[in-house]
Scaffold this motif. Structure first.
Motif, mmCIF file in Angstrom:
data_model
loop_
_atom_site.group_PDB
_atom_site.id
_atom_site.type_symbol
_atom_site.label_atom_id
_atom_site.label_comp_id
_atom_site.label_asym_id
_atom_site.label_seq_id
_atom_site.Cartn_x
_atom_site.Cartn_y
_atom_site.Cartn_z
ATOM 1 N N UNK A 207 0.826 -1.213 0.000
ATOM 2 C CA UNK A 207 0.000 0.000 0.000
ATOM 3 C C UNK A 207 0.860 1.262 0.000
ATOM 4 N N UNK A 208 1.949 1.251 0.789
ATOM 5 C CA UNK A 208 2.813 2.436 0.841
ATOM 6 C C UNK A 208 3.503 2.671 -0.492
ATOM 7 N N UNK A 209 3.993 1.597 -1.092
ATOM 8 C CA UNK A 209 4.662 1.730 -2.381
ATOM 9 C C UNK A 209 3.691 2.219 -3.457
ATOM 10 N N UNK A 210 2.465 1.745 -3.410
ATOM 11 C CA UNK A 210 1.482 2.188 -4.394
ATOM 12 C C UNK A 210 1.165 3.668 -4.222
ATOM 13 N N UNK A 211 1.057 4.126 -2.977
ATOM 14 C CA UNK A 211 0.778 5.541 -2.730
ATOM 15 C C UNK A 211 1.916 6.424 -3.250
ATOM 16 N N UNK A 212 3.154 5.970 -3.055
ATOM 17 C CA UNK A 212 4.308 6.733 -3.550
ATOM 18 C C UNK A 212 4.283 6.816 -5.070
ATOM 19 N N UNK A 213 3.916 5.734 -5.731
ATOM 20 C CA UNK A 213 3.851 5.748 -7.189
ATOM 21 C C UNK A 213 2.722 6.635 -7.693
ATOM 22 N N UNK A 214 1.593 6.604 -7.033
ATOM 23 C CA UNK A 214 0.489 7.493 -7.429
ATOM 24 C C UNK A 214 0.898 8.958 -7.273
ATOM 25 N N UNK A 215 1.542 9.267 -6.150
ATOM 26 C CA UNK A 215 1.986 10.638 -5.916
ATOM 27 C C UNK A 215 3.036 11.052 -6.954
#
Length: 337
Positions: A207-215
């Motif tokens: 989830x954290x990695x996905x949020x970083x990629x979205x940002x």
């Protein structure tokens, strides 16, 4: 009294001005077979042309007291360019080119499969050719040239400058992956998502990695002029342009005139002279060397795509430090006889 007067007609009425070189009796100048149209005075020889309004404009006139005066103006407008010679050893030229070329395939591959892979596909059907801007050439190009010659004794020096200011370097945004299952992982044009759509995309990692990629993807789109103005659309085939760049070249010619009328000439060419003066000048910016920019990777399992965005890139463009962005110097020696 010396009067090197050179009146200039309004723009668009003057195509050429001819220098008065021949000195006639009583200190007057004249042209061979001058066309006067009733406009010549008793003191000066004119070459006249009728203006658009029917009035007569003198296009060349010189004072009569200095037999060595040969200064003249020369305007030539064959299109969007302008040349101006103030006198024989000095010249100036500026021009502009606009290119709007289109083709169905800009790839010069020897193997058909390579040409297919690297040619951005039509989003309607990958086997239907799409007429789009050509990968080659520059859309806007301003050019300028200046040359000045000095003669002193047995020596002569010519200094010339050439400059260009260009916007071109077309490229396409595509996915790194075979989203449409046509067998190529290079040619699928990128869909540019809105902020809301990015929130619904499935990325790799926790989830954290996905949020970083979205940002990171949101930031990448926001910093790119083409991407942020085409949200919610597919990127166009070769619809993006690289930034403006400029380049200045200098040439110095040194002549030595021998008594037997032979000439020894030394030439010095400095290419991209601005980069010699400042390492930040004359440096070109690229987004890619292949014509394809792939900021977003994709893989498909079943019918669900999973995306991967590399958060390392901070800008679309990077500085290129190949020979195109470096200053170069070359020397030449010529003997003319």
């Amino acid at each position: 009294m010396e009067r090197p007067l050179i009146p200039i007609p309004p723009t668009g009425q003057l195509l050429e001005i001819i220098p008065l070189r021949q000195r006639k009796q009583q200190g007057k100048y004249s042209l061979q077979n001058p066309t006067t149209n009733g406009c010549c005075s008793s003191q000066f020889a004119y070459h006249c042309t009728k203006g658009l309004s029917g009035s007569c404009h003198s296009v060349c006139v010189l004072g009569v007291s200095n037999p060595n005066v040969h200064a003249f103006w020369f305007f030539k407008i064959p299109g969007p360019s302008l040349s101006k010679i103030l006198h024989e050893p000095l010249s100036l030229m500026v021009g502009y080119n606009y290119l709007d070329a289109k083709d169905a395939a800009s790839i010069d591959a020897e193997i058909s499969s390579d040409a297919y892979d690297r040619n951005p596909a039509n989003i309607q059907h990958t086997n239907t050719p799409e007429l789009a801007p050509s990968l080659y050439g520059n859309k806007h190009r301003f050019v300028g040239a200046f040359s000045k010659r000095f003669r002193y004794g047995s020596f002569g020096t010519t200094i010339s400058l050439f400059s260009e200011y260009v916007k071109g370097g077309r490229y396409s945004y595509t996915y790194a992956g075979d989203l449409n299952n046509d067998g190529s992982g290079l040619n699928d044009l990128l869909y540019i998502p809105t902020d809301a759509e990015i929130g619904q995309m499935n990325f790799t990692g926790d989830a954290e990695a996905q949020d970083l990629q979205r940002q990171g993807l949101r930031w990448y789109i926001a910093q790119d002029e083409y991407l942020r103005t085409h949200r919610g659309q597919y990127a166009e085939k070769y619809g993006s342009l690289s930034p403006w760049y400029s380049r200045w070249d200098m040439r110095i010619l040194q002549d030595y005139f021998l008594p037997n009328k032979h000439v020894v000439q030394l030439s010095i060419d400095i290419l991209n002279v601005g980069n010699l003066l400042n390492s930040d000048w004359g440096v070109r910016e690229y987004s890619t060397y292949t014509g394809l920019v792939q900021p977003l990777a994709v893989s498909v399992t079943g019918s669900e795509p999973t995306y991967t965005f590399d958060t390392t890139p901070r800008t679309t463009f990077f500085n290129d430090f190949s020979l195109a962005s470096r200053w170069q110097l070359q020397l030449g020696l010529r003997y003319s006889f």
